[in-house]
Design an enzyme around this catalytic site. Structure first.
Site, short mmCIF file in Angstrom:
data_model
loop_
_atom_site.label_atom_id
_atom_site.label_comp_id
_atom_site.label_asym_id
_atom_site.label_seq_id
_atom_site.Cartn_x
_atom_site.Cartn_y
_atom_site.Cartn_z
N ASP A 59 0.84 -1.19 0.00
CA ASP A 59 0.00 0.00 0.00
C ASP A 59 0.87 1.24 0.00
O ASP A 59 2.07 1.18 -0.23
CB ASP A 59 -0.97 -0.02 1.18
CG ASP A 59 -2.35 0.46 0.78
OD1 ASP A 59 -2.46 1.58 0.26
OD2 ASP A 59 -3.33 -0.28 0.97
N GLY A 64 5.83 -0.49 -2.67
CA GLY A 64 4.57 0.07 -2.21
C GLY A 64 3.84 0.79 -3.31
O GLY A 64 4.15 0.65 -4.49
N HIS A 65 2.85 1.58 -2.92
CA HIS A 65 2.00 2.29 -3.87
C HIS A 65 2.38 3.76 -4.04
O HIS A 65 1.63 4.53 -4.61
CB HIS A 65 0.54 2.20 -3.44
CG HIS A 65 -0.08 0.86 -3.67
ND1 HIS A 65 -1.41 0.59 -3.43
CD2 HIS A 65 0.46 -0.31 -4.11
CE1 HIS A 65 -1.67 -0.68 -3.71
NE2 HIS A 65 -0.55 -1.24 -4.12
N GLY A 66 3.52 4.17 -3.48
CA GLY A 66 3.96 5.54 -3.67
C GLY A 66 3.37 6.48 -2.63
O GLY A 66 2.97 6.07 -1.54
#
Length: 519
Positions: free
Chosen positions: A346, A368-370
């Site tokens: 996430d 992750g998702h930044g």
């Protein structure tokens, strides 16, 4: 007479020294940055970035207020440290044994003693590992308080311990002038939660999981020099707090850890997050399609929000119960053949509604998702985020770089946002604004209302993307993205091929070298 002159001169020198020291105390890079922003504004230079004069005035009034708020936070951080007469409270003195058994009650007693001290207190967690059930460190306290974590605090992995509250583990509730530090480790011990997540196994029901650390309605808060790992869900959440300094955190979770946001900011004002390393792990995705589900839609949905990494056998195998599957499997940005299929964890940092004046600098993010603003507008909600600056971030192998995501049907705004001096390395979606965000299995209904995205600057962003699409602005037809400025943005595709930009319903301007360009 000579003696009197000497006294006057001495007093004058001392007075100048005090003034000089005070000025030096106030000197701060962030403070100077805000002064430069306010004084250097010229509406003729960036006509597409700034809107009406009235709106601009409000924006720069907010900058002046932010400078004042930051000044008070600086004074707290530099002057309001430990006093000369703080009380030391060692959790071992209250019976904590660090023997693998529950030490929750002992920590509660130590906190109560420290919180009631009028002279300030330093709660010491020695260099051992202590196991805790869910616990609330309740405020307000009578004076400043420091929680010095030298050792490790580990969460109970007995699910029955979370029956009363399945959403929190460590909570700091309404504590002012709090400092949490020490160089130790806070471990959410989240494996049992990850194994029972519907994000990992779609056959399981979706249930809440605890946030490892929650700071709720805290003011003048410092969190620094800690390792936070293996959260049950989110690692750290700042909720409805004000004047927060976060620095030198290492936040990590391994593969198999879904929805483990690194740092979550909601309803919080005047927060600085600096010099931190955040990596939220990847996890194996188990898909068992039920009857009547269109598998192609599910796979496409997976690709919109994640990167698929598939190892060993078939890149994709379609089994009983799957319908309407295309014979072309290039719908994903990438399909790497290895041995298992993973979907990344996430956000490194997520910033949601009610957050204002958020500064994130020198963040290393990956996997992750930044760093995401949103999601906003879910369930037709009215959400606001403003005054966000992300500077000096490095993204490596993440699903997204810098992202703004809003649901259709919402209202409110995300505005006055800056992404500056950012390095991308093999990032699937380096720059993305998605006003049609839809994180659910079934398609989202098209709606006219939307959260307005306005006044966003992308400056000095360079590096490589893992997919063809390096820049994606998917904005609302009725509330298009406005005041988007691209200034010296250069993103190339990793390996062979050319990067492109996809731009729908966006009003933008470019300065310097921008590649790829919106068509």
């Amino acid at each position: 007479m000579a003696h009197r002159n000497t006294l006057v001169c001495s007093f004058f020198i001392i007075f100048l020294s005090i003034i000089s020291s005070y000025d030096g105390l106030q000197e701060d890079p962030l403070n100077n940055y805000l002064v430069e922003e306010a004084s250097g504004y010229d509406s003729q230079v960036y006509p597409s970035h700034y809107s009406t004069a009235n709106e601009d005035g409000e924006y720069f009034k907010s900058l002046v207020k932010l400078r004042s708020d930051v000044l008070s936070l600086q004074t707290f951080g530099k002057v309001g440290g430990k006093s000369t007469s703080v009380r030391t409270v060692n959790v071992n003195d209250f019976g904590a044994e660090a023997d693998g058994e529950d030490d929750t009650e002992k920590f509660e007693k130590a906190w109560k003693e420290a919180c009631s001290s009028s002279e300030g207190a330093n709660v010491v967690v020695p260099r051992y590992t202590y196991r805790l059930k869910p616990i609330t460190f309740q405020g307000p306290c009578k004076s400043k308080i420091t929680l010095q974590v030298n050792g490790a605090i580990e969460a109970s992995d007995d699910l029955s311990d979370y029956k009363e509250d399945g959403r929190h583990w460590l909570v700091f509730d309404r504590v002012q002038n709090l400092q949490v530090e020490g160089g130790g480790t806070i471990d959410g011990n989240g494996k049992i939660w990850w194994q029972n997540s519907c994000k990992v196994d779609k056959t399981l029901p979706c249930k809440d999981a605890p946030t490892a650390i929650t700071f709720y309605e805290c003011q003048n808060l410092v969190v620094k020099n800690l390792k936070i790992q293996n959260a049950q869900k989110m690692h750290v959440s700042f909720e409805k707090s004000k004047n927060v300094k976060v620095s030198n955190l290492t936040v990590t979770s391994p593969e198999g850890s879904p929805n483990t946001d690194g740092i979550h900011v909601t309803g919080t004002q005047n927060i600085q997050i600096t010099d931190s390393v955040i990596g939220t792990g990847i996890y194996p995705y188990i898909y068992r399609p039920p009857l009547q589900i269109h598998t192609m839609f599910v796979l496409n949905a997976m690709c919109m929000h994640s990167r698929m990494v598939i190892e060993g056998d078939d890149c994709i195998s379609i089994v009983s119960g799957s319908q309407n599957v295309s014979d072309s499997y290039n719908f994903c940005y990438e399909c790497h053949v290895h041995s298992r299929m993973f979907i990344e964890g996430d956000d490194c940092i997520s910033i949601v509604s009610g957050s204002k004046n958020v500064q994130a600098s020198d963040i290393t993010c990956g996997p992750g998702h930044g760093i995401s603003i949103g999601s906003l507008g879910v369930h037709n909600s009215e959400d606001y985020v403003s005054g966000v600056t992300v500077s000096g971030a490095k993204f490596s192998g993440t699903t997204n770089g810098v992202r703004i995501k809003t649901w259709q049907g919402g209202s409110g705004s995300a505005r006055n946002i800056k992404f500056l001096n950012i390095k991308m390395d093999n990032v699937t979606n380096p720059i993305i604004i998605d006003q049609n965000y839809c994180d659910q299995d079934e398609p989202c209904e098209e709606q006219r209302s939307a959260v307005q995205v306005k006044n966003v600057v992308y400056k000095n962003i360079k590096g490589t993307g893992a997919s063809e699409v390096a820049i994606k602005f998917d904005c609302s037809k009725t509330y298009p993205c406005e005041g988007i400025l691209m200034h010296d943005v250069n993103l190339e595709r990793e390996g062979a091929g050319t990067a492109i930009a996809l731009c729908n319903n966006v009003k933008l301007a470019e300065m310097g070298v921008v590649s790829p360009n919106c068509p």
